[in-house]
Design an enzyme around this catalytic site. Sequence first.
Site, PDB file in Angstrom:
ATOM      1  N   TYR A 153      15.686  55.981  -7.810  1.00  0.00           N
ATOM      2  CA  TYR A 153      14.361  56.482  -8.174  1.00  0.00           C
ATOM      3  C   TYR A 153      13.317  55.374  -8.067  1.00  0.00           C
ATOM      4  CZ  TYR A 153      10.768  59.006 -10.784  1.00  0.00           C
ATOM      5  OH  TYR A 153       9.598  59.626 -11.163  1.00  0.00           O
ATOM      6  N   LYS A 157       9.800  55.051  -5.772  1.00  0.00           N
ATOM      7  CA  LYS A 157       8.471  54.890  -6.350  1.00  0.00           C
ATOM      8  C   LYS A 157       7.831  53.546  -5.984  1.00  0.00           C
ATOM      9  CE  LYS A 157       8.288  58.971  -8.003  1.00  0.00           C
ATOM     10  NZ  LYS A 157       7.358  59.955  -7.403  1.00  0.00           N
TER      11      LYS A 157
END
Length: 268
Positions: A153, A157
Amino acid sequence: MGQQRSIFITGGGSGIGRATAQHFGARGWFVGVADINEAGMAETLGQITGEAKWSGRLDVRDRAGWDTALAGFAAAAGGRIDALVNNAGIGTGGSLSELDPEEIDRCLDINLKGVLYGAQAVYPYLKASAPGSALVNIASAAGIAGSAGMSVYCATKFGVRAVSESLDAEWAADRITVASVCPAFIETPLLNGTGNRKSNEQIRDRVRSAGLEISPVTDVAQAVWDAVHGDKLDYFVGATARRMAFAKRWMPGKVRKQLRGSSGPLGR
Protein backbone atom coordinates in the site's frame (compact mmCIF):
# COMPACT_ATOMS: atom_id res chain seq x y z
CA MET A 1 -17.85 24.34 -25.37
CA GLY A 2 -20.18 24.77 -22.43
CA GLN A 3 -19.22 27.19 -19.70
CA GLN A 4 -20.17 25.11 -16.66
CA ARG A 5 -17.05 23.57 -15.14
CA SER A 6 -16.98 19.80 -14.82
CA ILE A 7 -15.18 17.26 -12.65
CA PHE A 8 -14.74 13.51 -13.10
CA ILE A 9 -14.24 11.48 -9.91
CA THR A 10 -13.26 7.82 -9.69
CA GLY A 11 -14.36 5.76 -6.73
CA GLY A 12 -17.45 7.95 -6.67
CA GLY A 13 -19.75 5.32 -5.21
CA SER A 14 -18.74 5.94 -1.59
CA GLY A 15 -16.37 7.63 0.82
CA ILE A 16 -14.04 10.34 -0.44
CA GLY A 17 -15.40 10.15 -3.97
CA ARG A 18 -18.98 10.66 -2.84
CA ALA A 19 -18.10 13.53 -0.49
CA THR A 20 -16.11 15.23 -3.25
CA ALA A 21 -18.97 14.86 -5.71
CA GLN A 22 -21.37 16.41 -3.21
CA HIS A 23 -18.95 19.25 -2.46
CA PHE A 24 -18.45 20.25 -6.09
CA GLY A 25 -22.07 19.64 -7.06
CA ALA A 26 -23.25 21.98 -4.32
CA ARG A 27 -21.00 24.67 -5.79
CA GLY A 28 -22.40 24.50 -9.29
CA TRP A 29 -20.04 22.09 -11.01
CA PHE A 30 -21.17 19.38 -13.43
CA VAL A 31 -20.19 16.21 -11.58
CA GLY A 32 -19.30 12.83 -13.04
CA VAL A 33 -18.70 9.77 -10.88
CA ALA A 34 -17.19 6.49 -11.98
CA ASP A 35 -16.96 3.25 -10.05
CA ILE A 36 -17.55 -0.47 -10.33
CA ASN A 37 -20.26 -0.09 -7.68
CA GLU A 38 -23.31 0.96 -9.67
CA ALA A 39 -25.65 1.01 -6.67
CA GLY A 40 -23.21 3.25 -4.82
CA MET A 41 -22.98 5.64 -7.76
CA ALA A 42 -26.76 5.87 -7.94
CA GLU A 43 -26.85 6.74 -4.25
CA THR A 44 -24.18 9.40 -4.74
CA LEU A 45 -26.06 11.04 -7.61
CA GLY A 46 -29.26 10.89 -5.60
CA GLN A 47 -27.61 13.17 -3.03
CA ILE A 48 -26.75 15.83 -5.62
CA THR A 49 -29.53 18.22 -6.58
CA GLY A 50 -30.17 19.28 -10.15
CA GLU A 51 -29.41 17.60 -13.46
CA ALA A 52 -25.69 18.45 -13.78
CA LYS A 53 -24.51 14.96 -12.96
CA TRP A 54 -23.45 11.76 -14.69
CA SER A 55 -22.27 8.29 -13.74
CA GLY A 56 -20.55 5.49 -15.57
CA ARG A 57 -19.06 2.13 -14.70
CA LEU A 58 -15.28 2.10 -14.84
CA ASP A 59 -12.63 -0.34 -13.70
CA VAL A 60 -9.59 1.94 -13.48
CA ARG A 61 -7.36 -0.99 -14.50
CA ASP A 62 -8.94 -0.92 -17.96
CA ARG A 63 -7.09 1.63 -20.10
CA ALA A 64 -9.61 1.46 -22.97
CA GLY A 65 -12.40 1.79 -20.45
CA TRP A 66 -10.95 5.13 -19.39
CA ASP A 67 -11.28 6.51 -22.91
CA THR A 68 -14.88 5.35 -23.15
CA ALA A 69 -15.87 6.76 -19.76
CA LEU A 70 -14.20 10.14 -20.28
CA ALA A 71 -15.72 10.53 -23.74
CA GLY A 72 -19.16 9.78 -22.36
CA PHE A 73 -18.75 12.21 -19.51
CA ALA A 74 -17.37 14.97 -21.72
CA ALA A 75 -20.32 14.63 -24.07
CA ALA A 76 -22.74 14.93 -21.16
CA ALA A 77 -20.85 17.87 -19.66
CA GLY A 78 -20.93 20.07 -22.73
CA GLY A 79 -17.70 18.93 -24.31
CA ARG A 80 -15.23 19.75 -21.55
CA ILE A 81 -13.52 18.26 -18.52
CA ASP A 82 -11.95 20.73 -16.09
CA ALA A 83 -10.76 18.39 -13.36
CA LEU A 84 -10.09 14.73 -12.70
CA VAL A 85 -9.86 13.23 -9.23
CA ASN A 86 -8.00 9.90 -9.21
CA ASN A 87 -9.60 8.59 -6.05
CA ALA A 88 -10.34 4.89 -6.63
CA GLY A 89 -8.22 2.73 -4.39
CA ILE A 90 -8.10 -0.30 -2.14
CA GLY A 91 -6.29 -1.09 1.08
CA THR A 92 -3.82 -3.93 1.47
CA GLY A 93 -1.92 -4.66 4.66
CA GLY A 94 -0.02 -7.36 6.47
CA SER A 95 3.43 -8.86 6.30
CA LEU A 96 4.75 -8.97 2.75
CA SER A 97 5.79 -12.58 3.31
CA GLU A 98 2.14 -13.52 3.88
CA LEU A 99 0.47 -11.63 1.03
CA ASP A 100 -0.83 -13.56 -1.93
CA PRO A 101 0.65 -12.45 -5.27
CA GLU A 102 -2.87 -11.67 -6.50
CA GLU A 103 -3.37 -9.26 -3.60
CA ILE A 104 -0.13 -7.48 -4.47
CA ASP A 105 -1.03 -7.21 -8.14
CA ARG A 106 -4.55 -5.95 -7.45
CA CYS A 107 -3.37 -3.18 -5.14
CA LEU A 108 -0.65 -2.05 -7.57
CA ASP A 109 -3.00 -2.17 -10.54
CA ILE A 110 -5.84 -0.19 -8.94
CA ASN A 111 -3.93 2.26 -6.75
CA LEU A 112 -1.01 3.08 -9.04
CA LYS A 113 -1.59 1.92 -12.60
CA GLY A 114 -5.14 3.24 -12.39
CA VAL A 115 -3.79 6.69 -11.54
CA LEU A 116 -1.34 6.60 -14.45
CA TYR A 117 -4.02 5.43 -16.87
CA GLY A 118 -6.38 8.15 -15.70
CA ALA A 119 -3.79 10.88 -16.06
CA GLN A 120 -2.84 9.69 -19.52
CA ALA A 121 -6.44 9.44 -20.68
CA VAL A 122 -7.59 12.81 -19.32
CA TYR A 123 -4.59 14.81 -20.48
CA PRO A 124 -6.10 16.00 -23.81
CA TYR A 125 -9.23 17.21 -22.03
CA LEU A 126 -7.32 19.07 -19.32
CA LYS A 127 -5.01 20.63 -21.88
CA ALA A 128 -8.02 21.87 -23.86
CA SER A 129 -9.66 23.45 -20.80
CA ALA A 130 -6.47 24.98 -19.36
CA PRO A 131 -5.66 27.26 -17.68
CA GLY A 132 -7.70 26.39 -14.64
CA SER A 133 -7.85 22.64 -15.26
CA ALA A 134 -6.55 20.23 -12.63
CA LEU A 135 -5.50 16.67 -11.93
CA VAL A 136 -5.85 15.73 -8.26
CA ASN A 137 -4.52 12.37 -7.12
CA ILE A 138 -5.61 10.97 -3.77
CA ALA A 139 -2.52 9.67 -1.99
CA SER A 140 -2.27 9.03 1.75
CA ALA A 141 -0.22 9.56 4.87
CA ALA A 142 1.08 6.13 3.85
CA GLY A 143 2.76 7.99 1.00
CA ILE A 144 4.72 10.12 3.47
CA ALA A 145 6.34 7.39 5.56
CA GLY A 146 6.41 3.63 5.22
CA SER A 147 5.25 1.55 8.16
CA ALA A 148 5.54 -2.14 8.93
CA GLY A 149 2.81 -4.29 7.44
CA MET A 150 1.98 -1.83 4.68
CA SER A 151 4.74 -2.27 2.12
CA VAL A 152 2.49 -2.71 -0.92
CA TYR A 153 0.00 0.00 0.00
CA CYS A 154 2.81 2.42 0.87
CA ALA A 155 4.51 1.63 -2.44
CA THR A 156 1.37 2.67 -4.31
CA LYS A 157 0.86 5.87 -2.33
CA PHE A 158 4.50 6.94 -2.52
CA GLY A 159 4.08 6.25 -6.23
CA VAL A 160 0.98 8.41 -6.48
CA ARG A 161 2.88 11.32 -4.96
CA ALA A 162 5.77 10.70 -7.36
CA VAL A 163 3.40 10.68 -10.34
CA SER A 164 1.91 13.98 -9.15
CA GLU A 165 5.31 15.60 -8.72
CA SER A 166 6.47 14.42 -12.12
CA LEU A 167 3.33 15.58 -13.93
CA ASP A 168 3.43 18.91 -12.10
CA ALA A 169 6.70 19.50 -13.98
CA GLU A 170 5.66 17.76 -17.20
CA TRP A 171 2.38 19.64 -17.60
CA ALA A 172 3.53 23.05 -16.34
CA ALA A 173 3.87 24.37 -19.89
CA ASP A 174 0.26 23.32 -20.53
CA ARG A 175 -0.85 25.30 -17.46
CA ILE A 176 -2.54 22.27 -15.90
CA THR A 177 -2.60 22.18 -12.10
CA VAL A 178 -1.42 18.87 -10.59
CA ALA A 179 -1.62 18.03 -6.90
CA SER A 180 -1.81 15.15 -4.47
CA VAL A 181 -4.07 15.00 -1.42
CA CYS A 182 -2.71 12.99 1.50
CA PRO A 183 -5.32 12.03 4.11
CA ALA A 184 -4.48 10.21 7.29
CA PHE A 185 -7.41 8.30 8.78
CA ILE A 186 -10.73 9.28 7.24
CA GLU A 187 -14.22 8.08 8.09
CA THR A 188 -14.83 5.92 4.99
CA PRO A 189 -15.77 2.27 4.35
CA LEU A 190 -12.07 1.51 3.82
CA LEU A 191 -11.65 1.50 7.61
CA ASN A 192 -14.03 -1.43 7.80
CA GLY A 193 -11.64 -3.67 5.88
CA THR A 194 -9.11 -6.03 7.40
CA GLY A 195 -6.17 -5.18 5.17
CA ASN A 196 -5.59 -8.72 3.90
CA ARG A 197 -7.30 -12.09 3.68
CA LYS A 198 -5.46 -13.61 6.64
CA SER A 199 -6.52 -11.01 9.21
CA ASN A 200 -9.82 -10.61 11.04
CA GLU A 201 -8.92 -7.29 12.71
CA GLN A 202 -10.56 -4.24 11.16
CA ILE A 203 -8.32 -1.33 10.20
CA ARG A 204 -10.66 0.92 12.21
CA ASP A 205 -9.88 -1.03 15.39
CA ARG A 206 -6.13 -0.78 14.78
CA VAL A 207 -6.41 2.99 14.33
CA ARG A 208 -8.41 3.46 17.51
CA SER A 209 -6.12 1.22 19.56
CA ALA A 210 -3.19 3.35 18.42
CA GLY A 211 -4.94 6.46 19.76
CA LEU A 212 -5.08 8.18 16.36
CA GLU A 213 -7.79 10.51 15.13
CA ILE A 214 -10.30 9.71 12.39
CA SER A 215 -11.18 12.83 10.39
CA PRO A 216 -14.52 13.45 8.65
CA VAL A 217 -14.55 12.70 4.94
CA THR A 218 -15.73 16.25 4.23
CA ASP A 219 -12.24 17.44 5.18
CA VAL A 220 -10.84 15.58 2.19
CA ALA A 221 -13.50 17.00 -0.12
CA GLN A 222 -12.49 20.49 0.99
CA ALA A 223 -8.83 19.64 0.35
CA VAL A 224 -9.68 18.51 -3.17
CA TRP A 225 -11.51 21.81 -3.74
CA ASP A 226 -8.46 23.68 -2.45
CA ALA A 227 -6.17 21.63 -4.70
CA VAL A 228 -8.24 22.33 -7.82
CA HIS A 229 -8.16 26.06 -7.08
CA GLY A 230 -4.71 26.33 -5.49
CA ASP A 231 -1.07 26.05 -6.45
CA LYS A 232 0.47 23.68 -3.88
CA LEU A 233 1.71 20.21 -4.81
CA ASP A 234 0.75 18.39 -1.59
CA TYR A 235 -2.31 18.84 0.62
CA PHE A 236 -2.16 17.03 3.98
CA VAL A 237 -5.47 16.17 5.65
CA GLY A 238 -5.70 15.39 9.36
CA ALA A 239 -3.35 16.03 12.25
CA THR A 240 -1.54 12.73 11.78
CA ALA A 241 -0.68 13.47 8.15
CA ARG A 242 0.48 17.00 8.94
CA ARG A 243 2.63 15.85 11.85
CA MET A 244 4.14 13.05 9.77
CA ALA A 245 5.00 15.37 6.89
CA PHE A 246 6.68 17.80 9.28
CA ALA A 247 8.59 15.12 11.16
CA LYS A 248 9.68 13.27 8.01
CA ARG A 249 11.19 16.49 6.69
CA TRP A 250 12.85 17.79 9.83
CA MET A 251 13.36 14.70 12.03
CA PRO A 252 13.81 11.73 9.68
CA GLY A 253 15.90 9.76 12.15
CA LYS A 254 13.26 10.03 14.86
CA VAL A 255 10.53 8.99 12.42
CA ARG A 256 12.52 5.94 11.38
CA LYS A 257 13.01 4.90 14.99
CA GLN A 258 9.30 5.29 15.72
CA LEU A 259 8.27 3.34 12.66
CA ARG A 260 10.66 0.49 13.43
CA GLY A 261 8.98 0.15 16.81
CA SER A 262 5.43 0.31 15.52
CA SER A 263 3.18 -1.97 13.53
CA GLY A 264 0.32 0.50 13.21
CA PRO A 265 -1.27 1.69 9.97
CA LEU A 266 -0.55 5.10 8.48
CA GLY A 267 -3.65 6.38 6.83
CA ARG A 268 -6.60 6.72 4.57
